[in-house]
Design a protein around this motif. Structure first.
Motif, short mmCIF file in Angstrom:
data_model
loop_
_atom_site.label_atom_id
_atom_site.label_comp_id
_atom_site.label_asym_id
_atom_site.label_seq_id
_atom_site.Cartn_x
_atom_site.Cartn_y
_atom_site.Cartn_z
N ASP A 8 0.82 -1.21 0.00
CA ASP A 8 0.00 0.00 0.00
C ASP A 8 0.86 1.26 0.00
O ASP A 8 0.47 2.28 -0.57
CB ASP A 8 -0.89 0.06 1.25
N GLY A 9 1.96 1.22 0.71
CA GLY A 9 2.82 2.39 0.84
C GLY A 9 2.39 3.36 1.92
O GLY A 9 3.04 4.36 2.15
N ALA A 10 1.29 3.06 2.60
CA ALA A 10 0.78 3.96 3.64
C ALA A 10 1.52 3.73 4.96
O ALA A 10 1.96 2.62 5.25
CB ALA A 10 -0.72 3.75 3.84
N SER A 11 1.61 4.77 5.75
CA SER A 11 2.29 4.65 7.05
C SER A 11 1.36 4.01 8.07
O SER A 11 0.13 4.03 7.90
CB SER A 11 2.75 6.02 7.53
N PRO A 12 1.90 3.46 9.14
CA PRO A 12 1.08 2.81 10.16
C PRO A 12 0.03 3.72 10.79
O PRO A 12 -1.00 3.24 11.26
CB PRO A 12 2.10 2.38 11.22
N ASP A 13 0.25 5.03 10.77
CA ASP A 13 -0.71 5.94 11.38
C ASP A 13 -1.69 6.54 10.37
O ASP A 13 -2.39 7.50 10.69
CB ASP A 13 0.02 7.05 12.15
N SER A 14 -1.80 5.94 9.19
CA SER A 14 -2.73 6.47 8.19
C SER A 14 -4.18 6.34 8.66
O SER A 14 -4.54 5.38 9.34
CB SER A 14 -2.54 5.78 6.84
N GLU A 15 -4.98 7.28 8.27
CA GLU A 15 -6.39 7.27 8.65
C GLU A 15 -7.10 6.03 8.09
O GLU A 15 -7.98 5.47 8.74
CB GLU A 15 -7.08 8.54 8.15
N SER A 16 -6.71 5.62 6.92
CA SER A 16 -7.32 4.44 6.31
C SER A 16 -7.13 3.20 7.18
O SER A 16 -8.07 2.44 7.41
CB SER A 16 -6.70 4.19 4.93
N GLN A 20 -9.93 0.92 9.27
CA GLN A 20 -10.02 -0.53 9.08
C GLN A 20 -9.87 -1.27 10.41
O GLN A 20 -10.61 -2.23 10.68
CB GLN A 20 -8.93 -1.00 8.11
N LEU A 21 -8.94 -0.83 11.24
CA LEU A 21 -8.73 -1.49 12.53
C LEU A 21 -9.91 -1.28 13.46
O LEU A 21 -10.30 -2.20 14.19
CB LEU A 21 -7.43 -0.98 13.16
N GLU A 22 -10.48 -0.10 13.44
CA GLU A 22 -11.67 0.15 14.27
C GLU A 22 -12.82 -0.73 13.82
O GLU A 22 -13.55 -1.29 14.65
CB GLU A 22 -12.04 1.63 14.22
N ALA A 23 -13.01 -0.88 12.52
CA ALA A 23 -14.06 -1.75 12.00
C ALA A 23 -13.79 -3.20 12.40
O ALA A 23 -14.71 -3.92 12.81
CB ALA A 23 -14.17 -1.62 10.48
N ALA A 24 -12.55 -3.65 12.28
CA ALA A 24 -12.20 -5.02 12.68
C ALA A 24 -12.51 -5.24 14.15
O ALA A 24 -13.07 -6.28 14.53
CB ALA A 24 -10.73 -5.29 12.38
N ALA A 25 -12.17 -4.27 14.98
CA ALA A 25 -12.44 -4.39 16.42
C ALA A 25 -13.94 -4.45 16.68
O ALA A 25 -14.41 -5.29 17.46
CB ALA A 25 -11.81 -3.23 17.17
#
Length: 99
Positions: A8-16, A20-25
């Motif tokens: 993806d190239g996105a950093s670990p703190d990306s909003e995306s 996704q992590l909030e939805a998974a939780a």
């Protein structure tokens, strides 16, 4: 849910990723996190994003999410093992690891 930060190239703190992590939780989903630094810019926008150590904040912030570290951080499996010892919500997937 599979997250592939090196591709993806996105950093670990990306909003995306946060969304996704909030939805998974919220949905009780597990997350497969592609880990390991395979240095190929043909396939990966940012190979360094494959380091499992970059995602320690995720493991701490989402203790109810089971994270599977795909490839067990490839060339640095010790880092994956250390994280799995520290966080009970981490599981190790061993493909691409030498015997």
């Amino acid at each position: 849910l599979k997250i592939h930060p090196a591709m993806d190239g996105a950093s670990p703190d990306s909003e995306s990723y946060t969304l996704q992590l909030e939805a998974a939780a919220d949905l009780g989903m597990s997350v497969i996190l592609h880990t390991g630094c395979l240095h190929s810019h043909v396939f990966y926008k940012n190979p360094k994003n494959g380091s499992a150590l970059l995602y320690e904040k995720w493991f701490a912030c989402y203790p109810g999410v089971s994270f599977f570290l795909a490839h067990m951080n490839m060339d640095e499996p010790e880092a994956a093992m250390d994280l799995a010892t520290k966080y009970p919500n981490i599981h190790l997937e061993t493909s691409w690891q030498p015997s």
